[in-house]
Design a protein around this motif. Sequence first.
Motif, PDB file in Angstrom:
ATOM      1  N   LYS A  55      -5.792 -12.064   6.847  1.00  0.00           N
ATOM      2  CA  LYS A  55      -5.615 -10.546   5.959  1.00  0.00           C
ATOM      3  C   LYS A  55      -4.188 -10.262   5.818  1.00  0.00           C
TER       4      LYS A  55
ATOM      5  N   SER B  27     -13.179  -5.436   6.719  1.00  0.00           N
ATOM      6  CA  SER B  27     -13.510  -5.796   5.482  1.00  0.00           C
ATOM      7  C   SER B  27     -12.788  -7.417   4.887  1.00  0.00           C
TER       8      SER B  27
ATOM      9  N   ASN C  48     -10.823  -8.847   2.717  1.00  0.00           N
ATOM     10  CA  ASN C  48      -9.814  -8.642   1.618  1.00  0.00           C
ATOM     11  C   ASN C  48      -8.442  -8.467   2.463  1.00  0.00           C
TER      12      ASN C  48
ATOM     13  N   SER D 275     -11.889  -3.181  -0.794  1.00  0.00           N
ATOM     14  CA  SER D 275     -12.946  -3.963   0.009  1.00  0.00           C
ATOM     15  C   SER D 275     -13.658  -4.689  -0.916  1.00  0.00           C
TER      16      SER D 275
ATOM     17  N   HIS E 206      -4.271   1.934   0.755  1.00  0.00           N
ATOM     18  CA  HIS E 206      -5.313   1.393   0.925  1.00  0.00           C
ATOM     19  C   HIS E 206      -6.209   1.222   0.176  1.00  0.00           C
TER      20      HIS E 206
HETATM   21 MG    MG Z   1     -10.485  -2.618   5.293  1.00  0.00          MG
END
Ligand code: MG
Length: 345
Positions: free
Chosen positions: A57, A152, A154, A160, A242
């Motif tokens: 990630k 999540s 991603n 997400s 984010h």
């Molecule tokens: Mg996340």
Amino acid sequence: MIPIQTQSLNANEESDVARAAQLILARGLVALPTETVYGLGALALDDEAVRKIFAAKERPEHNPLIVHVSNATEAAALFDFSQCSNSVQSESWFRTLSEHFWPGPLTLVCRKNTHVGDGVTAGLPKVAVRVPSHPAMRQVLALTGAPIAAPSANLSSRPSPTNAEHVLRTLAGKIDAVLDGGPCTHGLESSVVDISGETPILLRAGALSLGALRALIPSLAAMPIGQTTHQATGSPGLTAKHYAPQIHSVKLASPAQIKEAWHSPAALLIRQGLTDVYTAQMGIREGVTETLSDDESLYAQQFYAALYRLEQRESEILLIEETPSQDESSLWRTIQDRLLRASSG
Ligand code: MG
Ligand code: TXA
């Protein structure tokens, strides 16, 4: 990192679900469907497996992961209530919230037991735990018989994923498999509540509204939405930047600003009500437009998918219609939090 072949598995096939569990037991990384968003699963109590999640990630190492288990008994085994400021009180909040909302989109943060490693908690003395309701995720948990860490699925700071295709878009070649269980029903991440202190606190607004939580725990405090949180306040993952689509400029806009931009090249993410009004007043819009429902749950379900679609349209500017309310009993409060983050920076 050397690319690996990412397998596509089908959550409706028993043998594929078994394969997902096998890969996880072999310390692999498998993206799994949950009722909120897709999670990137690996063995939570194995620091080597957990390290792979951070690497795939590109997640900052100070940002801890949520551990998924099958039931409240398994969750309680990961906590050490005796370390809390008021252990009787924390245990009572745990019982109340877990009985009402598990399985479901609620994550509880509490002091960790000694067998929970530093990998999954990023060295913090607390661990975040959730009991998911998605049937495929529950099958994988039952087959592995072990807690599964799953942030999540991603690349860090991106939206997400709410379907398997979103997962592959940022993680193909970096993970062993994705278990395709169709689109997620909530479309927003779980609500994260810290129950370890004198006052319980909602660290991250999520798929359960603040009002629904306060109906059970009236003293629940809440972090302001859209704000950066850090170690001092408890939720290191909530950097402002984010959930952001890869679009040069993303801005929240009032109906008046949307009207001004109706015939501009900007992409718009608006709700059906406004689309209807402006189409009637100004004619059908030529530019890139995503229209989501006026209903909060349907909007939430479609929100990240709309961001991923908009990315592909390669617009320079995206204007997102502001939410109609930030009432605590409504999911719009959570949606506003995500809009502020998607448009920050
Ligand atoms: Mg996340
Ligand atoms: O719905 C969800 O929660 C999804 C699905 C896959 O379960 N997971 C998810 O994980 O959204 P992630 O890693 O993207 O977000 C986890 C959030 C972050 O804000 C993180 O900082 C917070 O939970 N968190 C995790 N462990 C924590 C801890 N020990 N203390 C405080 N916050 C914690």
